[in-house]
Write an enzyme that holds these catalytic residues in place. Structure first.
Site, PDB file in Angstrom:
ATOM      1  N   ARG A  46      22.176  39.157  46.682  1.00  0.00           N
ATOM      2  CA  ARG A  46      20.783  39.535  46.404  1.00  0.00           C
ATOM      3  C   ARG A  46      19.899  38.314  46.152  1.00  0.00           C
ATOM      4  NH1 ARG A  46      21.330  43.874  41.704  1.00  0.00           N
ATOM      5  NH2 ARG A  46      23.270  42.730  41.478  1.00  0.00           N
ATOM      6  N   LYS A 157      39.149  46.965  43.383  1.00  0.00           N
ATOM      7  CA  LYS A 157      39.253  47.894  42.279  1.00  0.00           C
ATOM      8  C   LYS A 157      38.106  47.634  41.295  1.00  0.00           C
ATOM      9  CE  LYS A 157      41.641  47.106  38.404  1.00  0.00           C
ATOM     10  NZ  LYS A 157      41.125  46.080  37.488  1.00  0.00           N
ATOM     11  N   ASP A 186      44.675  46.219  45.540  1.00  0.00           N
ATOM     12  CA  ASP A 186      45.198  46.052  44.185  1.00  0.00           C
ATOM     13  C   ASP A 186      45.884  44.692  44.246  1.00  0.00           C
ATOM     14  OD1 ASP A 186      47.050  45.853  42.041  1.00  0.00           O
ATOM     15  OD2 ASP A 186      46.812  47.997  41.723  1.00  0.00           O
ATOM     16  N   HIS A 187      45.309  43.687  43.599  1.00  0.00           N
ATOM     17  CA  HIS A 187      45.803  42.324  43.858  1.00  0.00           C
ATOM     18  C   HIS A 187      47.252  42.144  43.398  1.00  0.00           C
ATOM     19  CE1 HIS A 187      44.581  41.455  39.669  1.00  0.00           C
ATOM     20  NE2 HIS A 187      45.390  40.401  39.722  1.00  0.00           N
ATOM     21  N   LYS A 191      50.935  39.815  44.988  1.00  0.00           N
ATOM     22  CA  LYS A 191      51.749  38.819  44.273  1.00  0.00           C
ATOM     23  C   LYS A 191      53.126  38.755  44.937  1.00  0.00           C
ATOM     24  CE  LYS A 191      49.388  39.426  39.830  1.00  0.00           C
ATOM     25  NZ  LYS A 191      48.790  38.157  39.430  1.00  0.00           N
ATOM     26  N   GLU A 225      48.920  40.426  28.472  1.00  0.00           N
ATOM     27  CA  GLU A 225      47.944  39.349  28.690  1.00  0.00           C
ATOM     28  C   GLU A 225      47.601  38.688  27.365  1.00  0.00           C
ATOM     29  OE1 GLU A 225      44.922  39.966  31.931  1.00  0.00           O
ATOM     30  OE2 GLU A 225      44.901  41.904  30.938  1.00  0.00           O
ATOM     31  N   ASP A 244      41.624  50.051  33.565  1.00  0.00           N
ATOM     32  CA  ASP A 244      41.615  48.660  34.031  1.00  0.00           C
ATOM     33  C   ASP A 244      42.985  48.220  34.550  1.00  0.00           C
ATOM     34  OD1 ASP A 244      40.303  46.097  34.317  1.00  0.00           O
ATOM     35  OD2 ASP A 244      41.514  45.401  32.628  1.00  0.00           O
ATOM     36  N   HIS A 249      47.488  48.608  38.527  1.00  0.00           N
ATOM     37  CA  HIS A 249      48.585  47.639  38.594  1.00  0.00           C
ATOM     38  C   HIS A 249      49.919  48.221  38.124  1.00  0.00           C
ATOM     39  CE1 HIS A 249      45.254  45.115  39.360  1.00  0.00           C
ATOM     40  NE2 HIS A 249      44.968  44.771  38.120  1.00  0.00           N
ATOM     41  N   LYS A 335      45.744  43.548  26.038  1.00  0.00           N
ATOM     42  CA  LYS A 335      45.064  42.254  25.994  1.00  0.00           C
ATOM     43  C   LYS A 335      45.344  41.611  24.635  1.00  0.00           C
ATOM     44  CE  LYS A 335      41.592  42.681  29.460  1.00  0.00           C
ATOM     45  NZ  LYS A 335      42.368  42.146  30.584  1.00  0.00           N
ATOM     46  N   LYS A 340      51.444  35.780  28.124  1.00  0.00           N
ATOM     47  CA  LYS A 340      51.071  36.392  29.398  1.00  0.00           C
ATOM     48  C   LYS A 340      52.338  36.558  30.206  1.00  0.00           C
ATOM     49  CE  LYS A 340      48.267  36.025  33.571  1.00  0.00           C
ATOM     50  NZ  LYS A 340      47.757  37.386  33.652  1.00  0.00           N
TER      51      LYS A 340
HETATM   52  C1  BG6 Z   1      42.349  42.773  36.661  1.00  0.00           C
HETATM   53  C2  BG6 Z   1      41.810  43.349  35.379  1.00  0.00           C
HETATM   54  O1  BG6 Z   1      42.501  43.776  37.623  1.00  0.00           O
HETATM   55  O2  BG6 Z   1      43.628  42.182  36.414  1.00  0.00           O
HETATM   56  C3  BG6 Z   1      41.740  42.291  34.289  1.00  0.00           C
HETATM   57  O3  BG6 Z   1      40.513  43.883  35.613  1.00  0.00           O
HETATM   58  C4  BG6 Z   1      43.066  41.600  34.125  1.00  0.00           C
HETATM   59  O4  BG6 Z   1      41.326  42.859  33.055  1.00  0.00           O
HETATM   60  C5  BG6 Z   1      43.591  41.114  35.471  1.00  0.00           C
HETATM   61  O5  BG6 Z   1      42.889  40.515  33.234  1.00  0.00           O
HETATM   62  C6  BG6 Z   1      45.000  40.585  35.351  1.00  0.00           C
HETATM   63  O6  BG6 Z   1      45.358  39.984  36.551  1.00  0.00           O
HETATM   64  P1  BG6 Z   1      46.430  38.798  36.608  1.00  0.00           P
HETATM   65  O7  BG6 Z   1      46.599  38.521  38.052  1.00  0.00           O
HETATM   66  O8  BG6 Z   1      45.822  37.663  35.833  1.00  0.00           O
HETATM   67  O9  BG6 Z   1      47.659  39.309  35.934  1.00  0.00           O
END
Ligand code: BG6
Length: 492
Positions: A46, A157, A186-187, A191, A225, A244, A249, A335, A340
């Site tokens: 934008r 997402k 979904d990332h 992985k 996390e 979230d 995930h 969180k 982590k």
């Molecule tokens: C995201 C969430 O999808 O995944 C975040 O919105 C989270 O809140 C993150 O911190 C975690 O991803 P990764 O790859 O750091 O484990």
């Protein structure tokens, strides 16, 4: 690799995801020679940016976040692919700018990947406007001897806020794109070690015969996390940990663990099996859930002082099929926890008749297979071994660390794999519409129960830097199970 020109249009190029992940992932793929030779990357936003502003933005992003060594000559080539187009997402007329810009690049003959990295409230606007301007149709101009250029859309997402909104978004998307053109990200599926779950299960013969209720006592998925809500309160306080993390995930990891063997490693076969797992999930009872908030969450910037948003959840879930009936799957995510780590721990049953004295009592004596998704990616198998010079058995670990076994390079970021797959038309690691909806059907009643059912377990609090509330331990105590963490020393 195709010799047809390919355009990647990133909607929301000025945002955080593009800066931290998308631009670095594209650059990595570019340097590795994996992208189509004739490539245009169009940043869409934008703001009143020019091509030069985008190029400078991309350079900064790579300086900070590149996962591959920044190289001036590669950069010079890469930057020549970049251009910017200004679009005001809700306003149809501004898409004409983009349409004209793309036409100057490719005369309508290139493949096009539209990447939605914008706030979710704009997903429908973008899709509808692309439809209105006829930018999703695939029977465009092409060489008579080749397939027509494709049009695909990648959607980040969160996909919906609940079942109803996910269904309505699916409807809006399907009014413009066919399901085969849609790549919902979904990332976690990108992985390396999440994908390794499939390789471990289906490229070996030793696991599958014992991968069932006869040999496995319980399965644990932990996504912990250390970060807190940070500057994301605006988004996070409306979502909470269930929307979230769990809806996407954790349930994706669960479906990789619990699915039946697919007949092929392709989008159709794989996703058919994954969705069956989600559809076989028994409704989660509220007494099998724990919700909690870390101390200090309500004082964080942008969080209402009376917020009831959970930052931690633990659930006990069952899959009602022959393989898994009555075997608990424990899921937890939070969180501001101590470490982590993302891992899946498969706890096997105890020997039916134990003839040895054990150095430890209780659960630690079981065999456990730990799949460490991150960090220190790898696999650990806990077995019992004889303690030298004593007649007792003790748990020891057989370990595979990715960094030792595959020394070549750092593991690629999930986005590298996923962007490449979308360009190559491989949808296996993307979420199909029925998977999204099935996952919402699992989490919606829990969220609804927490918010409205007076019998729901109360909100707990936990200390920042702890492993979450005691109630999560009590959830497992009932069956004499305990949360297990492997893969690093300071775990619990
Ligand atoms: C995201 C969430 O999808 O995944 C975040 O919105 C989270 O809140 C993150 O911190 C975690 O991803 P990764 O790859 O750091 O484990």
């Amino acid at each position: 690799m195709t010799d047809r020109p390919t355009v990647i249009a990133i909607f929301g190029v000025t945002g955080d995801l593009a800066r931290r992940k998308l631009i670095p992932a594209l650059y990595s793929n570019y340097v590795k020679g994996r992208l189509p030779k004739r490539l245009h990357i169009v940043g869409v936003g934008r703001r009143d940016w020019t091509d030069e502003t985008l190029i400078e933005h991309a350079r900064q992003s790579l300086r900070e976040f590149a996962t591959i060594h920044y190289n001036e000559s590669e950069w010079r080539n890469f930057k020549s692919c970049l251009s910017y187009s200004k679009v005001n997402l809700p306003h149809t007329e501004t898409y004409q700018n983009l349409k004209d810009h793309l036409a100057t690049l490719d005369n309508g003959e290139s493949n096009r990947l539209y990447y939605l990295s914008v706030a979710p409230e704009f997903y429908e606007d973008v899709v509808t406007n692309l439809g209105r301007l006829d930018m999703a149709r695939e029977n465009g101009r092409g060489r008579a001897d080749a397939a027509p250029p494709w049009r695909r859309i990648v959607i980040e997402k969160p996909f919906g806020y609940d079942l109803e909104t996910a269904q309505s978004l699916n409807k809006a998307v399907h009014a413009v794109f066919t399901e085969s053109q849609v790549y919902r990200i979904d990332h976690y599926l990108g992985k390396e070690t999440a994908q390794n779950i499939l390789f471990m299960r289906f490229a070996n013969t030793i696991f599958e015969p014992i991968w069932n209720r006869s040999h496995i006592s319980n399965v644990q998925v932990t996504v912990a996390e250390t970060v807190d809500v940070g500057t994301r309160a605006g988004y996070y306080d409306k979502s909470g940990v269930m929307r979230d993390m769990v809806q996407n995930h954790l349930l994706q990891l669960l479906s990789l663990i619990a699915m039946e063997p697919p007949s092929a490693f392709d989008g159709h076969a794989l996703r058919n099996e994954k969705v069956k797992v989600l559809q076989a999930a028994r409704a989660v009872r509220l007494c099998d859930t724990v919700r909690a908030q870390y101390e200090g969450y309500r004082q964080a910037d942008g969080v209402p002082p009376d917020s009831d948003t959970p930052t931690y959840a633990a659930l006990r879930l069952f899959i009602d099929n022959w393989r898994w009936k009555d075997i608990p799957f424990y899921l937890r995510s939070g969180k501001a926890l101590q470490s982590k780590t993302t891992q899946v721990n498969i706890q096997f049953k105890r020997p039916p008749n134990s003839i040895f004295e054990l150095a430890e009592s209780g659960d630690p004596s079981r065999n456990m297979l730990s799949i460490c998704i991150q960090p220190d990616e790898g696999m650990h198998m806990t077995i019992q071994a004889k303690v030298p010079d004593e007649q007792i058995a003790k748990s020891v670990d057989m370990e595979l660390h990715y960094e030792d076994a595959f020394v070549a390079d750092e593991l690629p970021d999930a986005y590298e794999r996923l962007i490449l797959d979308a360009i190559n038309g491989d949808a296996a690691l993307f979420i199909r519409s029925d998977e999204i909806e099935s996952a919402w059907k699992i989490v919606d009643p829990v969220i609804e129960g927490w918010e409205n059912d007076r019998a729901a377990p109360p909100m707990q609090t936990y200390r920042k830097g702890s492993w979450g509330p005691c109630a999560a331990d009590e959830l497992l105590d009932r069956e004499e199970h305990i949360w297990r963490i492997s893969c690093f020393d300071d775990g619990k």
